[in-house]
Design a protein around this motif. Structure first.
Motif, PDB file in Angstrom:
ATOM      1  N   ALA A  29     -14.691  17.748  -7.267  1.00  0.00           N
ATOM      2  CA  ALA A  29     -13.302  17.670  -7.445  1.00  0.00           C
ATOM      3  C   ALA A  29     -12.795  16.223  -6.931  1.00  0.00           C
ATOM      4  O   ALA A  29     -12.065  15.687  -7.577  1.00  0.00           O
ATOM      5  N   VAL A  30     -13.146  15.712  -5.801  1.00  0.00           N
ATOM      6  CA  VAL A  30     -12.772  14.299  -5.487  1.00  0.00           C
ATOM      7  C   VAL A  30     -13.142  13.364  -6.556  1.00  0.00           C
ATOM      8  O   VAL A  30     -12.538  12.591  -6.877  1.00  0.00           O
ATOM      9  N   HIS A  65       0.901  -1.139   0.099  1.00  0.00           N
ATOM     10  CA  HIS A  65      -0.040  -0.164  -0.045  1.00  0.00           C
ATOM     11  C   HIS A  65       0.915   1.086   0.102  1.00  0.00           C
ATOM     12  O   HIS A  65       1.668   1.246   0.784  1.00  0.00           O
ATOM     13  N   LEU A  66       0.685   2.164  -1.151  1.00  0.00           N
ATOM     14  CA  LEU A  66       1.341   3.257  -1.101  1.00  0.00           C
ATOM     15  C   LEU A  66       0.785   4.349  -0.191  1.00  0.00           C
ATOM     16  O   LEU A  66      -0.544   4.665  -0.340  1.00  0.00           O
ATOM     17  N   LEU A  67       1.672   4.967   0.633  1.00  0.00           N
ATOM     18  CA  LEU A  67       1.000   6.037   1.484  1.00  0.00           C
ATOM     19  C   LEU A  67       1.641   7.482   1.324  1.00  0.00           C
ATOM     20  O   LEU A  67       2.916   7.446   1.279  1.00  0.00           O
ATOM     21  N   GLY A  68       0.880   8.478   1.298  1.00  0.00           N
ATOM     22  CA  GLY A  68       1.115   9.829   0.975  1.00  0.00           C
ATOM     23  C   GLY A  68       1.722  10.007  -0.100  1.00  0.00           C
ATOM     24  O   GLY A  68       1.640   9.054  -1.245  1.00  0.00           O
ATOM     25  N   GLY A  69       2.199  11.271  -0.589  1.00  0.00           N
ATOM     26  CA  GLY A  69       2.933  11.608  -1.740  1.00  0.00           C
ATOM     27  C   GLY A  69       1.532  12.092  -2.826  1.00  0.00           C
ATOM     28  O   GLY A  69       0.334  11.801  -2.689  1.00  0.00           O
ATOM     29  N   ASN A  70       2.063  12.868  -3.520  1.00  0.00           N
ATOM     30  CA  ASN A  70       0.997  13.149  -4.665  1.00  0.00           C
ATOM     31  C   ASN A  70       0.701  12.169  -5.787  1.00  0.00           C
ATOM     32  O   ASN A  70       1.682  11.285  -5.869  1.00  0.00           O
ATOM     33  N   PRO A  71       0.028  12.311  -6.483  1.00  0.00           N
ATOM     34  CA  PRO A  71      -0.297  11.212  -7.628  1.00  0.00           C
ATOM     35  C   PRO A  71       0.852  10.936  -8.416  1.00  0.00           C
ATOM     36  O   PRO A  71       0.799   9.720  -8.796  1.00  0.00           O
ATOM     37  N   GLU A  72       1.260  11.820  -8.971  1.00  0.00           N
ATOM     38  CA  GLU A  72       2.500  11.616  -9.913  1.00  0.00           C
ATOM     39  C   GLU A  72       3.637  10.958  -9.189  1.00  0.00           C
ATOM     40  O   GLU A  72       4.086  10.165  -9.869  1.00  0.00           O
ATOM     41  N   VAL A  73       4.095  11.226  -8.091  1.00  0.00           N
ATOM     42  CA  VAL A  73       5.078  10.508  -7.314  1.00  0.00           C
ATOM     43  C   VAL A  73       4.518   9.278  -6.854  1.00  0.00           C
ATOM     44  O   VAL A  73       5.229   8.039  -7.169  1.00  0.00           O
ATOM     45  N   MET A  91      -4.996  14.073  -3.037  1.00  0.00           N
ATOM     46  CA  MET A  91      -6.250  14.505  -3.937  1.00  0.00           C
ATOM     47  C   MET A  91      -7.418  14.994  -3.120  1.00  0.00           C
ATOM     48  O   MET A  91      -7.954  16.168  -3.528  1.00  0.00           O
ATOM     49  N   HIS A  92      -7.676  14.635  -1.881  1.00  0.00           N
ATOM     50  CA  HIS A  92      -8.655  15.226  -1.138  1.00  0.00           C
ATOM     51  C   HIS A  92      -8.525  16.534  -0.495  1.00  0.00           C
ATOM     52  O   HIS A  92      -9.202  17.263  -0.777  1.00  0.00           O
ATOM     53  N   LEU A  93      -7.211  16.600  -0.202  1.00  0.00           N
ATOM     54  CA  LEU A  93      -6.570  17.910   0.403  1.00  0.00           C
ATOM     55  C   LEU A  93      -6.753  19.097  -0.795  1.00  0.00           C
ATOM     56  O   LEU A  93      -7.315  20.028  -0.638  1.00  0.00           O
ATOM     57  N   ARG A  94      -6.227  18.476  -2.160  1.00  0.00           N
ATOM     58  CA  ARG A  94      -6.190  19.569  -3.174  1.00  0.00           C
ATOM     59  C   ARG A  94      -7.657  19.840  -3.642  1.00  0.00           C
ATOM     60  O   ARG A  94      -7.984  21.027  -4.158  1.00  0.00           O
ATOM     61  N   ALA A  95      -8.758  18.911  -3.778  1.00  0.00           N
ATOM     62  CA  ALA A  95      -9.965  18.812  -3.977  1.00  0.00           C
ATOM     63  C   ALA A  95     -10.597  20.299  -3.182  1.00  0.00           C
ATOM     64  O   ALA A  95     -11.868  20.712  -3.524  1.00  0.00           O
ATOM     65  N   SER A  96     -10.290  20.007  -1.890  1.00  0.00           N
ATOM     66  CA  SER A  96     -10.878  21.194  -0.884  1.00  0.00           C
ATOM     67  C   SER A  96     -10.775  22.581  -1.394  1.00  0.00           C
ATOM     68  O   SER A  96     -11.382  23.503  -1.119  1.00  0.00           O
ATOM     69  N   PHE A  97      -9.765  22.894  -2.234  1.00  0.00           N
ATOM     70  CA  PHE A  97      -9.305  24.049  -2.914  1.00  0.00           C
ATOM     71  C   PHE A  97      -9.855  24.191  -4.298  1.00  0.00           C
ATOM     72  O   PHE A  97      -9.670  25.094  -5.266  1.00  0.00           O
TER      73      PHE A  97
END
Length: 179
Positions: free
Chosen positions: A153-154, A89-97, A117-123
């Protein structure tokens, strides 16, 4: 965990005494963490253990391994290739990474988080194959309700991410029939 019986649950990161001292946190042995994992396994479908030093061969196969994708907050100091052959399971990081790490061991990564993604969607940002885009920039000419903000956005981010990964794992006709 006992109340909600989640699909995934993590235990504390497995770290050396030196790593704990450097991080300013209490040290717990691998044996202690494995005991916690056994307790969680009574209630969670998948227990994730996050090794931060080379102890992978001491972690029973029944547990998933968590790999903390490097960010400004930290990460797993081991090469991702050491996790190959285990369910990861990959934890953390942005989708590209996350994609970058997935591509190094694609047959082993079975899940990943979407906190970024959830954090960025809040903006009002949504993830696309080309990175993040403001939802209002892609909704022109479409009936997307941006007043709802976060959830469109999510939904679009996760849909785009699934679409991206589907190019690596084609679905067979039998899989489509069985859901």
């Amino acid at each position: 965990v006992a109340k909600y019986k989640p699909k995934y649950a993590t235990v504390r990161d497995v770290m050396t005494p030196e790593q704990c001292k450097e991080a300013g946190i209490e040290y717990y042995s691998l044996e202690c963490i494995l005991d916690w994992a056994a307790e969680l396994a009574q209630y969670a479908q998948n227990v994730i253990i996050i090794p931060k030093y080379d102890c992978i061969d001491q972690i029973p196969d029944k547990y998933m391994l968590g790999y903390s994708v490097p960010t400004s907050y930290g990460g797993t100091p081991l090469p991702i290739e050491m996790f190959s052959g285990r369910r990861v399971h990959l934890l953390g990081g942005n989708p590209e990474v996350q994609i970058e790490y997935y591509l190094k061991i694609p047959d082993s990564v079975v899940s990943l988080d979407n906190n970024q993604m959830h954090l960025r969607a809040s903006f009002g940002n949504t993830w696309t194959w080309n990175g993040y885009t403001r939802l209002q920039d892609i909704e022109q000419g479409r009936n997307i309700e941006t007043s709802l903000g976060l959830w469109p956005a999510v939904a679009l981010s996760i849909g785009n991410f699934v679409s991206y990964f589907n190019q690596f794992t084609p679905v067979s006709v039998d899989q489509e029939k069985n859901g």
